[in-house]
Enzyme design. Sequence first.
Site, mmCIF file in Angstrom:
data_model
loop_
_atom_site.group_PDB
_atom_site.id
_atom_site.type_symbol
_atom_site.label_atom_id
_atom_site.label_comp_id
_atom_site.label_asym_id
_atom_site.label_seq_id
_atom_site.Cartn_x
_atom_site.Cartn_y
_atom_site.Cartn_z
ATOM 1 N N GLU A 86 57.946 55.349 65.301
ATOM 2 C CA GLU A 86 59.292 55.782 64.879
ATOM 3 C C GLU A 86 59.898 54.651 64.074
ATOM 4 O OE1 GLU A 86 62.136 57.409 67.643
ATOM 5 O OE2 GLU A 86 60.569 58.543 68.698
ATOM 6 N N ASN A 125 57.515 58.551 75.634
ATOM 7 C CA ASN A 125 58.317 58.086 74.504
ATOM 8 C C ASN A 125 59.481 57.247 75.028
ATOM 9 O OD1 ASN A 125 59.545 58.362 71.627
ATOM 10 N ND2 ASN A 125 61.191 59.041 72.984
ATOM 11 N N GLU A 126 59.612 56.052 74.517
ATOM 12 C CA GLU A 126 60.746 55.183 74.885
ATOM 13 C C GLU A 126 61.026 55.283 76.388
ATOM 14 O OE1 GLU A 126 64.084 55.659 72.205
ATOM 15 O OE2 GLU A 126 62.867 55.078 70.490
ATOM 16 N N TYR A 150 64.215 50.949 64.084
ATOM 17 C CA TYR A 150 65.082 51.615 63.108
ATOM 18 C C TYR A 150 65.874 50.591 62.299
ATOM 19 C CZ TYR A 150 64.081 56.191 65.085
ATOM 20 O OH TYR A 150 63.446 57.346 65.479
#
Length: 534
Positions: free
Chosen positions: A339, A205-206, A283
């Site tokens: 996400e 993740n990331e 985001y």
Amino acid sequence: MRIGALANRAAACAAATGLALQPLAAVAQPASAPIELRVDAGRAGPTISPDIFGQFAEHLGSGIYGGIWVGPDSPIPNVRGIRSDVVQALRAIRVPNVRWPGGCFGDNYHWRNGIGPQSKRPATLNPDWGGVIEPNSFGTAEYFDFLGQIGADAFISENVGSGTVQEAADWFEYMTSDKPTTLAKERASNGHPAPYKVKYLGLGNESWGCGGAMSPDHYVEEMKRFARFTRNYNPAQQSGTSAMKKIAVGWDSGNSDYTDAVMKAWKDKVWSWDIDGVSLHGYTIPNSWEKKGPSVGFGEGEYAKGINATLKMKEWIAKQSAIMDKYDPDKKVGLYVDEWGIWTDPNPGSNPGFLQQQNTLRDAVIAALNLNIFMRNADRVRGANIAQMINVLQAMILTDGPRMVLTPTYHVYHMYVPFQGATLVPVSFAAGSYAYGDMHLPKVDAVAARDTSGRLWMSLVNVDPTRPARFSVSIGGLRARSATGEILTAAAVDAHNSFAAPNQVAPRPFAGRSSGRQIAFDLPPKSIAVVQVR
Ligand code: AHR
């Protein structure tokens, strides 16, 4: 069943009020000309993967503990520790998959801490999110029990940052082997003799940030080893569409190096490893990272900034798709926006590491606009996971002890259920303009699709918070007699549901006015409608 219920509810209400085929909201006449929208109902686009409506549940704040897991001894009604009100609400939105255990937490997670008898599980720390104690009460068995209760598939993000390839390989053998290996026997002794199914494996993740701050080239080398050795042994997942899909880390918030490096490696790969997707995290930050903006108690300016920021998703997908097209013109590898969502300042007085925020009508509009973007790009976008399901960021559900409230975003997901697995139908329209200060935004948005039974559905969004919008819809390939469904709106852009007033923002029946091949829809300001056209 839910699709029929939605249409029936609208029709029943329309009949009961004598307003059949009339808009139910008292809408002032639009000041501007109608938006001419054409639907080519006879043409078919790509299938909209149900996984576009996926969820994300991280060990973060009360996303898991309190939100899902209350423990079997809790006075809050639960089944084996998993709260029943939340399960019931999630079943209604047909959650396709839940990404777990992180997020940043995933690269701190060591699976052995979360198996076996509860009393023997160690207390560890959650260093990324508030530095609180992680009791490990919600682990592998509880995750799969929860998935079973809500009817969702597994999406496991493995620990590439602080774990080893062997640790990850062992976890997958533990979960998926049907042969009586020591690890499979351990799973059986922990109560689950049958192998679990894992639909998605996230390869870290990331990894450009909290997942280890690796350079793209370094990540690619790590990713290849994890992709090679993390095997799914479940006999039901050895080939075809049921085979586990592996998603590599892509897009590093403003830089496309990762996607390029991963896709280049994929194109040049040898037989021993493969991936099925690349992730994009995007985001919506209304202001700046340091001062994101309030989640409630704002006016039109903050609303417009939020909408403006969220529409970047369109550019991000276009940019990532262009890179992927370069290496993969046949679109074998999917883009997974695993996400996304609006990220505001935390609720005043809350632990800032818990990322708790209210959820408003603005966020519902943001949800609809993003889901529409994903659906329009369904040829490449095969999945998306909103962050996060309960009590964290743009949540579906908020809980406080025994209390639970459904957010405006939840209602959008409920209204959009008919689009899961539907076939995109081309629409054309000029969106018009909503201006605030120097921001010029599209006034409306629309998507159409045929569901798995061939029924035609439309989503219509009026972004403009002050003026209504009239759609004049002509439908080629279908003689439309009626259009009924639901609409979500409220008096204020920051209208929200609270434990004291849980129905301030809730869907109401909605209908268009039909005249042969045209249907007129009057949408009030800041509203989202989903209708079935018959
Ligand atoms: O969703 C909150 C955090 O945002 C996730 O843990 C991380 O992956 C992202 O930066």
